[in-house]
Design a protein around this motif. Structure first.
Motif, mmCIF file in Angstrom:
data_model
loop_
_atom_site.group_PDB
_atom_site.id
_atom_site.type_symbol
_atom_site.label_atom_id
_atom_site.label_comp_id
_atom_site.label_asym_id
_atom_site.label_seq_id
_atom_site.Cartn_x
_atom_site.Cartn_y
_atom_site.Cartn_z
ATOM 1 N N ARG A 3 0.731 -1.272 0.165
ATOM 2 C CA ARG A 3 0.213 -0.153 0.100
ATOM 3 C C ARG A 3 1.013 1.110 0.072
ATOM 4 N N GLY A 5 3.694 1.679 -1.248
ATOM 5 C CA GLY A 5 4.434 1.837 -2.544
ATOM 6 C C GLY A 5 3.449 2.326 -3.600
ATOM 7 N N LEU A 6 2.113 2.161 -3.529
ATOM 8 C CA LEU A 6 1.040 2.753 -4.172
ATOM 9 C C LEU A 6 1.048 3.932 -3.877
ATOM 10 N N GLU A 7 0.726 4.288 -2.544
ATOM 11 C CA GLU A 7 0.718 5.790 -2.255
ATOM 12 C C GLU A 7 1.764 6.765 -2.566
ATOM 13 N N GLY A 9 3.802 6.242 -5.262
ATOM 14 C CA GLY A 9 3.949 5.960 -6.754
ATOM 15 C C GLY A 9 2.731 7.338 -7.102
ATOM 16 N N VAL A 10 1.483 7.162 -6.575
ATOM 17 C CA VAL A 10 0.745 7.921 -7.009
ATOM 18 C C VAL A 10 1.181 9.398 -6.530
ATOM 19 N N PHE A 12 3.981 10.762 -6.096
ATOM 20 C CA PHE A 12 4.962 11.232 -6.842
ATOM 21 C C PHE A 12 4.301 11.551 -8.309
ATOM 22 N N PHE A 13 3.647 10.612 -8.795
ATOM 23 C CA PHE A 13 3.140 11.041 -10.237
ATOM 24 C C PHE A 13 2.217 12.518 -10.135
ATOM 25 N N LEU A 14 1.624 12.359 -9.203
ATOM 26 C CA LEU A 14 0.504 13.888 -9.219
ATOM 27 C C LEU A 14 1.478 14.993 -9.005
ATOM 28 N N VAL A 16 4.816 15.490 -9.723
ATOM 29 C CA VAL A 16 5.378 15.970 -11.005
ATOM 30 C C VAL A 16 4.239 16.409 -11.971
ATOM 31 N N GLY A 17 3.280 15.795 -12.169
ATOM 32 C CA GLY A 17 2.171 16.230 -13.280
ATOM 33 C C GLY A 17 1.713 17.361 -12.828
ATOM 34 N N LEU A 18 1.319 18.018 -11.784
ATOM 35 C CA LEU A 18 0.989 19.146 -11.454
ATOM 36 C C LEU A 18 1.894 20.173 -11.402
ATOM 37 N N CYS A 20 4.423 20.176 -13.671
ATOM 38 C CA CYS A 20 4.358 20.437 -15.215
ATOM 39 C C CYS A 20 3.235 21.383 -15.454
ATOM 40 N N LEU A 21 2.140 21.102 -15.064
ATOM 41 C CA LEU A 21 1.087 21.830 -15.464
ATOM 42 C C LEU A 21 1.041 23.164 -14.938
ATOM 43 N N TYR A 23 3.939 24.856 -14.284
ATOM 44 C CA TYR A 23 4.924 25.482 -15.337
ATOM 45 C C TYR A 23 4.059 26.155 -16.410
#
Lengths: 152, 261
Positions: A3, A5-7, A9-10, A12-14, A16-18, A20-21, A23
């Motif tokens: 669990r 690892g899942l949290e 990963g998510v 981290f993704f959110l 980095v994505g935010l 970039c958005l 920026y």
């Protein structure tokens, strides 16, 4: 553990994505979310040539704002300029439309004035200079004889 | 002759029926968002699957696309002596067009096919029927979390793709052709407007909905048309789902572009 690892990963993704958005929209897209550090003045020109909305406004070559709006008012072009709050414009500044290079982009150049009075937000720049009409100039140069004063 | 007419008629009826079923499926997909069971953990899992695990693929795609755009753009722009516009060329084509489309296609290939296969296998194993027997809405349990996750993950992946792509163009422009770094970044910043970024976000949301809709639909109805539930049907529906999603994404891309410009 799975669990976590899942949290991770998510999350981290959110993030980095935010990032970039953010920026893209704030840095490149010029979105202003909180407070506008700008005020608006307008100026009337007889013609604006190829000036477009979002063209830069410069003083002494330094960018201090943007063209916000172009409108036709009483057969004149009313250009609304967005100028940074910390830049104060004297009453007698001259706004002129210029082109960088011969076929470069069009921008508004403001030459500093000497007056002690400053233009208030929403005020008007009185002195304006329309852009140099290069086609017209070339026309005059090529067909110079046709527009000589004696023909009148 | 009469047989031929009958054949055409039956095919047409089948297709119309399929379209209607797709529409009803979409309605169920949306309804599933508001129904039990809870969505939080499944959505997280799907974000992990669609988003986090696509990070490397998308990054690699974006980097190579950005670098190729840098090379090709420089070649074209050098003919007009306007290399200083390289940043604008790379950034605009990425943000408006290539970022959303490439992300959509890559994620369809990576996650869409897997989703379709997963749901297809559940169908042929009669697990979906089992869910219905237990009074669990299979849409709320299986497909709706995927839709929510895709709507969150797609725009973020697209933004990430754009940024990495612009960086790729920077690598080629500045590193290889010796362009002034300031000139490149300045041309990126002055050319990109909010409307461009907005368009990219709208596109990626459209692609997310399309991809989930088509891939889960194809998986959900695996073998129903053939009346035969075997492994072959899963492979068929997965192939069709990926091809159809890709085509739909490309078509939708054109439509959105023409509406928004």
């Amino acid at each position: 553990m799975e669990r976590r690892g899942l949290e991770l990963g998510v999350g981290f993704f959110l993030l980095v994505g935010l990032a970039c958005l953010a920026y893209l929209s704030f840095n490149l897209g010029n979105v202003q979310l909180w407070g506008q550090p700008y005020y608006e003045v307008y100026a009337n020109f007889s013609t604006v040539g190829t000036l477009r909305v979002r063209a830069p406004v410069t003083i002494a070559g330094v960018e201090v704002g943007k063209v916000k709006d172009l409108q036709l008012v009483n057969d004149q072009a009313r250009v609304t300029l967005q100028v940074q709050k910390n830049v104060k414009l004297a009453e007698d500044v001259i706004a002129s439309i210029k082109t960088s290079g011969i076929i470069g982009e069009t921008y508004v150049s403001i030459s500093p004035g000497a007056s002690d009075e400053y233009i208030k937000p929403g005020g008007r720049i009185r002195e304006t200079q329309p852009p140099l009409d290069i086609e017209n100039l070339i026309g005059k140069f090529v067909f110079g004889n046709m527009e000589k004063p004696e023909s009148q | 002759m009469l047989r031929f007419v009958q054949f055409v008629g039956s095919r047409a009826l089948d297709n119309v029926e399929g379209l209607g079923r797709m529409g009803v499926f979409f309605a169920h997909l949306l309804r599933g968002i508001f129904r039990a069971p809870g969505k939080f953990r499944p959505v997280l899992k799907q974000i992990q699957f669609i988003g986090t695990r696509s990070f490397f693929v998308i990054g690699f795609t974006a980097l190579s696309t950005g670098m190729v755009l840098g090379l090709q753009g420089h070649y074209t722009l050098a003919k007009f002596g306007s290399e200083s516009l390289l940043g604008a060329a790379v950034a605009l084509s990425l943000i408006r067009e290539l970022g959303p489309v490439l992300t959509g296609l890559m994620v369809t290939g990576r996650a869409g096919s897997a989703m379709c296969a997963e749901i297809g296998i559940m169908r042929i194993d009669e697990q979906i029927d089992a869910l219905e027997c237990m009074a669990i809405d299979p849409h709320a349990y299986l497909t709706s979390p995927k839709l929510i996750a895709a709507l969150i993950a797609f725009p973020l992946l697209t933004a990430y793709c754009n940024v990495v792509g612009i960086f790729g163009g920077y690598l080629v422009g500045v590193g290889l052709f010796g362009l002034n770094p300031g000139v490149y970044m300045n041309s990126v910043e002055t050319s990109v407007e909010w409307s461009d970024v907005h368009m990219g976000i709208v596109k990626s949301c459209c692609f997310a909905v399309l991809m989930i809709w088509i891939c889960t639909y194809k998986g959900y109805f695996t073998g129903v048309d053939e009346g035969n539930f075997g492994p072959e049907q899963v492979s068929n529906s997965t192939t069709r789902a990926v091809v159809l999603s890709s085509i739909a994404i490309l078509l939708c891309d054109y439509i959105v572009t023409s509406i928004m410009t």
